[in-house]
Each structure stands twice: as C-alpha cells, then as structure tokens.
Write a protein that holds these residues in place. Structure first.
Motif, PDB file in Angstrom:
ATOM      1  N   PHE A 190     -19.345 -15.642   1.841  1.00 15.47           N
ATOM      2  CA  PHE A 190     -18.793 -15.876   3.173  1.00 15.47           C
ATOM      3  C   PHE A 190     -18.048 -17.206   3.217  1.00 15.47           C
ATOM      4  CE2 PHE A 190     -20.925 -12.211   4.573  1.00 15.47           C
ATOM      5  CZ  PHE A 190     -20.654 -11.958   5.908  1.00 15.47           C
ATOM      6  N   ILE A 242     -23.780 -11.786  16.831  1.00 13.01           N
ATOM      7  CA  ILE A 242     -22.460 -11.928  16.208  1.00 13.01           C
ATOM      8  C   ILE A 242     -21.421 -11.085  16.940  1.00 13.01           C
ATOM      9  CG2 ILE A 242     -21.152 -11.495  14.081  1.00 13.01           C
ATOM     10  CD1 ILE A 242     -23.694 -12.170  12.526  1.00 13.01           C
ATOM     11  N   THR A 281     -22.435  -8.555   7.183  1.00  6.57           N
ATOM     12  CA  THR A 281     -23.183  -9.518   7.986  1.00  6.57           C
ATOM     13  C   THR A 281     -24.684  -9.233   7.970  1.00  6.57           C
ATOM     14  OG1 THR A 281     -22.610  -8.165   9.936  1.00  6.57           O
ATOM     15  CG2 THR A 281     -21.304 -10.157   9.534  1.00  6.57           C
ATOM     16  N   ASP A 286     -17.430  -8.284   8.234  1.00  6.83           N
ATOM     17  CA  ASP A 286     -18.350  -7.697   9.209  1.00  6.83           C
ATOM     18  C   ASP A 286     -19.289  -6.682   8.562  1.00  6.83           C
ATOM     19  OD1 ASP A 286     -19.280  -6.907  11.936  1.00  6.83           O
ATOM     20  OD2 ASP A 286     -18.261  -5.056  11.396  1.00  6.83           O
ATOM     21  N   ILE A 311     -26.383 -18.659  12.044  1.00  8.62           N
ATOM     22  CA  ILE A 311     -25.916 -17.364  12.543  1.00  8.62           C
ATOM     23  C   ILE A 311     -25.116 -17.567  13.822  1.00  8.62           C
ATOM     24  CG2 ILE A 311     -26.652 -15.117  13.412  1.00  8.62           C
ATOM     25  CD1 ILE A 311     -29.107 -15.399  11.585  1.00  8.62           C
ATOM     26  N   VAL A 337     -21.720 -18.504  12.781  1.00 10.80           N
ATOM     27  CA  VAL A 337     -20.980 -17.328  12.318  1.00 10.80           C
ATOM     28  C   VAL A 337     -20.475 -16.523  13.517  1.00 10.80           C
ATOM     29  CG1 VAL A 337     -21.164 -15.139  11.065  1.00 10.80           C
ATOM     30  CG2 VAL A 337     -22.225 -17.201  10.133  1.00 10.80           C
ATOM     31  N   ALA A 349     -22.499 -19.964   7.391  1.00 15.00           N
ATOM     32  CA  ALA A 349     -22.975 -19.079   6.327  1.00 15.00           C
ATOM     33  C   ALA A 349     -23.872 -19.801   5.341  1.00 15.00           C
ATOM     34  CB  ALA A 349     -21.789 -18.462   5.595  1.00 15.00           C
ATOM     35  N   LEU A 394     -27.443  -9.386  14.695  1.00 18.66           N
ATOM     36  CA  LEU A 394     -26.103  -8.795  14.585  1.00 18.66           C
ATOM     37  C   LEU A 394     -25.469  -8.643  15.962  1.00 18.66           C
ATOM     38  CD1 LEU A 394     -26.546  -6.004  11.873  1.00 18.66           C
ATOM     39  CD2 LEU A 394     -25.629  -8.312  11.609  1.00 18.66           C
ATOM     40  N   TRP A 435     -12.010 -11.157   8.076  1.00 20.03           N
ATOM     41  CA  TRP A 435     -13.229 -11.128   8.892  1.00 20.03           C
ATOM     42  C   TRP A 435     -13.631  -9.697   9.238  1.00 20.03           C
ATOM     43  CZ3 TRP A 435     -14.505  -9.686  13.945  1.00 20.03           C
ATOM     44  CH2 TRP A 435     -13.447  -9.305  14.788  1.00 20.03           C
TER      45      TRP A 435
END
Length: 380
Positions: free
Chosen positions: A358, A248, A227, A224, A293, A296, A285, A245, A220
C-alpha cells in the motif's frame, strides 16, 4: 433529474451478491485456478466494449444504454443462481461486463448535457459527487444486508434481490430526461468513434484530461480489493474486519460529498489533494493500528474526491457530440491501468507485507501531483 440520478446510482450498486459471489463459485466446486479466469473474463469484456459502447451512446440514445445495461447484468445474475456452473458464471461475467460498459460514459455524458441545457453545467462535479456517494452507500447497505438475507434464503435469496435491484435500476433509467438530438442517419457509431479519437489526438488539453482520469482512479480502485487483507494484517479479528472496511467506505463516501465545495480547486489545489491523500495512505498503511485505518479512510476519501474532480475536468474539455466516446476512452485507460496495478501488487505482495505494498502505491500519486505542479509552473 438529480433524484433519478441518485436513485439510479443507488440501485445500480445495491447488489447483495457482491460480498458472497466468490463463495458461490467455491461452493459450486470451482477451484481458485478456475475462479481467476472468470475475473479476467469480466475485465476483458469491459476493456473490449468500453470505447465502442461510448461511441454507440453518442450515435444513438444515452438513456437507452443506461436502461439496457442493468437488464444485461440482471440476466447474468439470474444465470448464476438458476444454473450455477462454470459456463453460467462465465456467461454472467460477460453480461455483467457488457452492462457496465454500456453505462460507462453514457451516464456522465447524459448528466453533463442535461445540466448544461439547464444552465447548470458548473454543478456537474457537485451532482456527480452526490451520485457516487449514493452508490457507495448502496454498497455499504448491501454488505450489511447480505449476511441476514443469505442466512434466511441462501444464494437464491441474495441472487433474487440482486436481480430485482437491477430491474429497478433499468426502470429508473427510463425516467432520465434526454433532450439531445441524435446524429443524422448517415453518421453511424464507427464515424463517431473515429471523430472522438481524432479530437483526443488534436487537443493537448483533452489528452491531459484523458490521462488524468486513469492516473487518479486506477490505483486506489485496485487497492480497494486488498483492504480486507491489510486490515487483517493489523491484527484485527476476522469478525471485526467488515466494520473497519465500512469505515474506509465511509471515508470514500465523504470524499464524494465534498466534490461540490472542492470543484473550484485549481491545478495547485488538485496536486495538493493528491499529495496529501498519498501521504495519508503511506503513513496509515504502515501504522499497523486502528488510527492507521482511519488515515487509509482519509486517503480513500481524497482519492474519491480527486476521481470526481478529474471526471469534471474532462467533461469541461470535450465536445458534446463525442462526450460519451471520450469518457469511455478514459474508462478504458482506467481499466488497463487497474489490471496493471493488480499485476504489480501481486509481484510486490509475493515478498512484502500488504502494508508495504500500500505504501509503495502511494508513489504514483506523488508523481502525478508533482507532474501537475510542474506543468502549472511551466505554463506560468
């Protein structure tokens, strides 16, 4: 100590150059083929110095390394903005990689030992979770401030702010308490390294904890970097990508803050956490929507929580005198697994959409969860 830790974690990540340093390289005239080796040099530096720096931290003062690391990083950033050129960028990445390696392992070891001295070792996951959250908040703050600061003063302004943050981090590190007695003079860092590696080989529980850290952290952490591309493939306008973002990153921050309540999770609970986060990643994803999102972000929160808990499990199983060495060994495994993930992603991404890539990388977490569950069943 906790206030110092949270301040240090924030300042260490409050780097306004993060969102724009690739633009600096490009504007200086570097091509993609010149920039890529710089990233590789950064990773290689971390790989080569990760374990030796941990052994050095065990042999001398961990606080010393936490103080020295940000100073090296500050020197690297200063080179970038004072004499922007290919070789200055390369030297800066070496200094940045060395600074990061000095802190990796030393910070976890110092925090655990000081908490143990206070009879609060059981609070390690909670404290480190908050420290990671502080660092993530710093990253989000740097992303938000980089734009207006860059508009005001260009690369010199964001570079100066980044150098100042590193210097403040070094000053903060000098305030860490350290009551540990260093080894005798005849015991040097190479002997500490050999002893740490011998401990890792001899104890199966230590081996398992060492392997769990990269298994949880690497994938992960590498995802990143992609993303933004995933979010844009969802049809999100470029100007809106940074805001999603931040969603996330907010998920990952929430995962850090949940480390305290979750620190009593057993093996079955830990396996369930990984499996749930993996499913959220795969479904989110491939959903191609804002709700995806959100999933995620939920997955990244789960992975961040699992990262903190995996580190806590490792700290519970290793000896104080070699704590930084073995923590750095786990960090080395993470670095190598991260590089492998980058290579695998490039292979998959050459023929498939980012959403597919992903989803594929959710599989290693499902495998890890299954292995943990199987090991628990076998022990029972």
């Amino acid at each position: 100590m906790t206030a110092t830790l949270y301040g240090y974690s924030f300042l260490d990540e409050f780097v306004l150059l993060y969102p724009v340093y690739a633009l600096l390289f490009s504007d200086t005239g570097l091509s993609v083929w010149q920039i890529s080796p710089l990233f590789a040099l950064w990773s290689i530096t971390g790989v080569l110095l990760e374990v030796p720096s941990g052994a050095w931290a065990d042999a001398v003062s961990r606080r010393l390394l936490l103080w020295l690391g940000p100073l090296l990083t500050a020197a690297g950033f200063a080179l970038w903005v004072i004499v922007p050129s290919y070789w200055a960028f390369a030297a800066g990445f070496v200094l940045w990689g060395a600074g990061g390696a000095l802190g990796s392992g030393a910070l976890e070891a110092l925090v655990h030992d000081e908490l143990d001295r206070l009879g609060a070792a059981d609070r390690y996951a909670r404290v480190m979770g908050r420290a990671r959250a502080s660092g993530l908040i710093a990253v989000m703050a740097a992303m938000g401030l980089a734009g207006p600061v860059f508009a005001w003063g260009g690369y010199p302004a964001v570079g100066t702010a980044s150098v100042l943050a590193c210097l403040l981090a070094a000053a903060t590190a000098s305030r860490f308490p350290e009551h540990r007695t260093p080894p005798e003079d005849d015991d040097n860092w190479t002997a500490t390294l050999r002893a740490g590696l011998a401990e890792a080989r001899a104890d199966r529980s230590v081996v398992g904890a060492l392997l769990l850290v990269p298994a949880v952290t690497a994938v992960w952490g590498a995802l990143d970097e992609y993303t933004a591309l995933l979010v844009r493939d969802f049809g999100v306008p470029d100007e809106s990508v940074p805001y999603l973002l931040l969603l996330i990153w907010a998920g990952a921050t929430a995962g850090s803050l949940l480390a305290g309540p979750a620190e009593r999770l057993g093996t079955a609970g830990f396996a369930g956490l990984l499996a749930g986060a993996a499913l959220a990643l795969a479904v989110g994803a491939t959903a191609s929507s804002v709700a995806g999102i959100g999933l995620v972000a939920l997955a990244f929160g789960g992975f961040q929580l699992a990262t903190v808990l995996a580190d806590a499990r490792l700290q519970d199983r290793i000896d104080d005198s070699r704590r930084a060495t073995l923590t750095s060994l786990a960090g080395l495994g993470t670095e190598l697994a991260t590089v492998a993930t980058y290579g695998a992603y490039a292979t998959i991404g050459a023929t498939a959409a980012h959403s597919t890539a992903f989803a594929v990388f959710a599989v290693p977490y499902l495998v890890t969860a299954a292995l943990l569950a199987a090991g628990r069943a076998a022990r029972r």
